[in-house]
Write a protein that holds these residues in place. Structure first.
Motif, PDB file in Angstrom:
ATOM      1  N   CYS A   1       0.807  -1.233   0.000  1.00  0.00           N
ATOM      2  CA  CYS A   1       0.000   0.000   0.000  1.00  0.00           C
ATOM      3  C   CYS A   1       0.836   1.276   0.000  1.00  0.00           C
ATOM      4  CB  CYS A   1      -0.956  -0.024   1.178  1.00  0.00           C
ATOM      5  SG  CYS A   1      -2.126  -1.385   1.097  1.00  0.00           S
ATOM      6  N   ASP A   2       2.084   1.183  -0.467  1.00  0.00           N
ATOM      7  CA  ASP A   2       2.932   2.366  -0.668  1.00  0.00           C
ATOM      8  C   ASP A   2       3.175   3.171   0.606  1.00  0.00           C
ATOM      9  OD1 ASP A   2       3.210   1.828  -3.403  1.00  0.00           O
ATOM     10  OD2 ASP A   2       1.396   2.917  -3.889  1.00  0.00           O
ATOM     11  N   LEU A   3       3.391   2.473   1.719  1.00  0.00           N
ATOM     12  CA  LEU A   3       3.697   3.160   2.975  1.00  0.00           C
ATOM     13  C   LEU A   3       5.170   3.029   3.359  1.00  0.00           C
ATOM     14  CD1 LEU A   3       0.562   2.350   5.139  1.00  0.00           C
ATOM     15  CD2 LEU A   3       1.434   4.630   4.626  1.00  0.00           C
ATOM     16  N   SER A   4       5.972   2.439   2.479  1.00  0.00           N
ATOM     17  CA  SER A   4       7.381   2.215   2.805  1.00  0.00           C
ATOM     18  C   SER A   4       8.138   3.519   3.053  1.00  0.00           C
ATOM     19  CB  SER A   4       8.071   1.431   1.681  1.00  0.00           C
ATOM     20  OG  SER A   4       7.465   0.176   1.498  1.00  0.00           O
ATOM     21  N   SER A   5       7.715   4.598   2.377  1.00  0.00           N
ATOM     22  CA  SER A   5       8.409   5.877   2.538  1.00  0.00           C
ATOM     23  C   SER A   5       8.210   6.473   3.919  1.00  0.00           C
ATOM     24  CB  SER A   5       7.938   6.880   1.480  1.00  0.00           C
ATOM     25  OG  SER A   5       6.551   7.124   1.598  1.00  0.00           O
ATOM     26  N   ALA A   6       7.241   5.950   4.684  1.00  0.00           N
ATOM     27  CA  ALA A   6       7.050   6.405   6.064  1.00  0.00           C
ATOM     28  C   ALA A   6       8.109   5.811   6.988  1.00  0.00           C
ATOM     29  CB  ALA A   6       5.660   6.022   6.556  1.00  0.00           C
ATOM     30  N   VAL A   7       8.806   4.784   6.500  1.00  0.00           N
ATOM     31  CA  VAL A   7       9.778   4.069   7.336  1.00  0.00           C
ATOM     32  C   VAL A   7      11.209   4.231   6.820  1.00  0.00           C
ATOM     33  CG1 VAL A   7      10.405   1.798   8.276  1.00  0.00           C
ATOM     34  CG2 VAL A   7       7.986   2.378   7.894  1.00  0.00           C
TER      35      VAL A   7
END
Length: 217
Positions: A165-171
């Motif tokens: 769901c394209d949340l990798s940039s939050a980590v």
């Protein structure tokens, strides 16, 4: 403090500075929340899946009002396709999302602020009150991906949903994502149910993009 998968997803999706949800592709957060709630039901032995089909093992209450609502949302009968199940739960995801945000407020992790203009509600924001839970979630993911730690089954699921769901940039930073993309994909494939959910999420997102492109022609 033990958090649901969907609660951890919401913490990753919130921008710490503004208290607003990060901009994500169409319905990405709803699909991530739906996937997280279905994984909770899998861990509670209420459902099982193979690559295509979701099977309801037990419709008895879990004791968690949100999960019980999700269980009631699933199609009648013993089986459905994973895509059907994800779509049904995602259709009610805005309501589930509000309940999850409320639970994070009640746990003292977030605060709720209502911004009004001429007495009309303009937007709600959820600034962080206690960031220990969010830092702990991020630390677990980074330990698995960057340091090569052996992942807990729940961490595998979280990384699987984050990746889908394209949340990798939050980590991770852009450089870290480029450097460790193979490891993220490797971990995301470790959980059979999570992998099946991620595949269904990707198919739904692709269909949404095709619809948007067609409407824009």
């Amino acid at each position: 403090m033990s958090l649901r998968f969907a609660e951890e997803i919401i913490l990753l999706a919130l921008d710490d500075q503004s208290g607003k949800l990060r901009p994500l592709p169409d319905r990405a957060l709803e699909l991530a929340v739906a996937g997280g709630l279905l994984m909770e039901l899998a861990f509670a032995n209420r459902i099982d899946t193979d690559q295509k089909q979701l099977t309801i093992l037990d419709r008895s209450p879990t004791g968690d009002t949100v999960l019980d609502s999700v269980l009631q949302t699933l199609p009648e009968g013993d089986t459905s396709t994973i895509r059907q199940a994800i779509s049904r739960v995602a259709a009610d995801a805005p309501d589930f999302k509000d309940k999850i945000l409320k639970s994070l407020v009640e746990k003292g992790i977030l605060n709720r602020e209502e911004h009004r203009f001429f007495f009309v509600l303009k937007e709600r924001r959820y600034p962080m009150v206690d960031d220990r839970e969010e830092k702990e979630v991020i630390s677990r993911i980074r330990d698995v991906v960057i340091d090569g730690a052996i992942p807990d089954p729940k961490d595998v699921v979280l990384i699987c949903l984050m990746n889908a769901c394209d949340l990798s940039s939050a980590v991770f930073s852009d450089d870290e994502l480029e450097q460790h993309s193979d490891r993220i994909n490797q971990v995301a494939r470790m959980d059979f149910i999570g992998q099946a959910l991620a595949k269904a999420i990707a198919e739904i997102q692709e269909a949404i993009l095709e619809t948007i492109s067609y409407m824009g022609m």
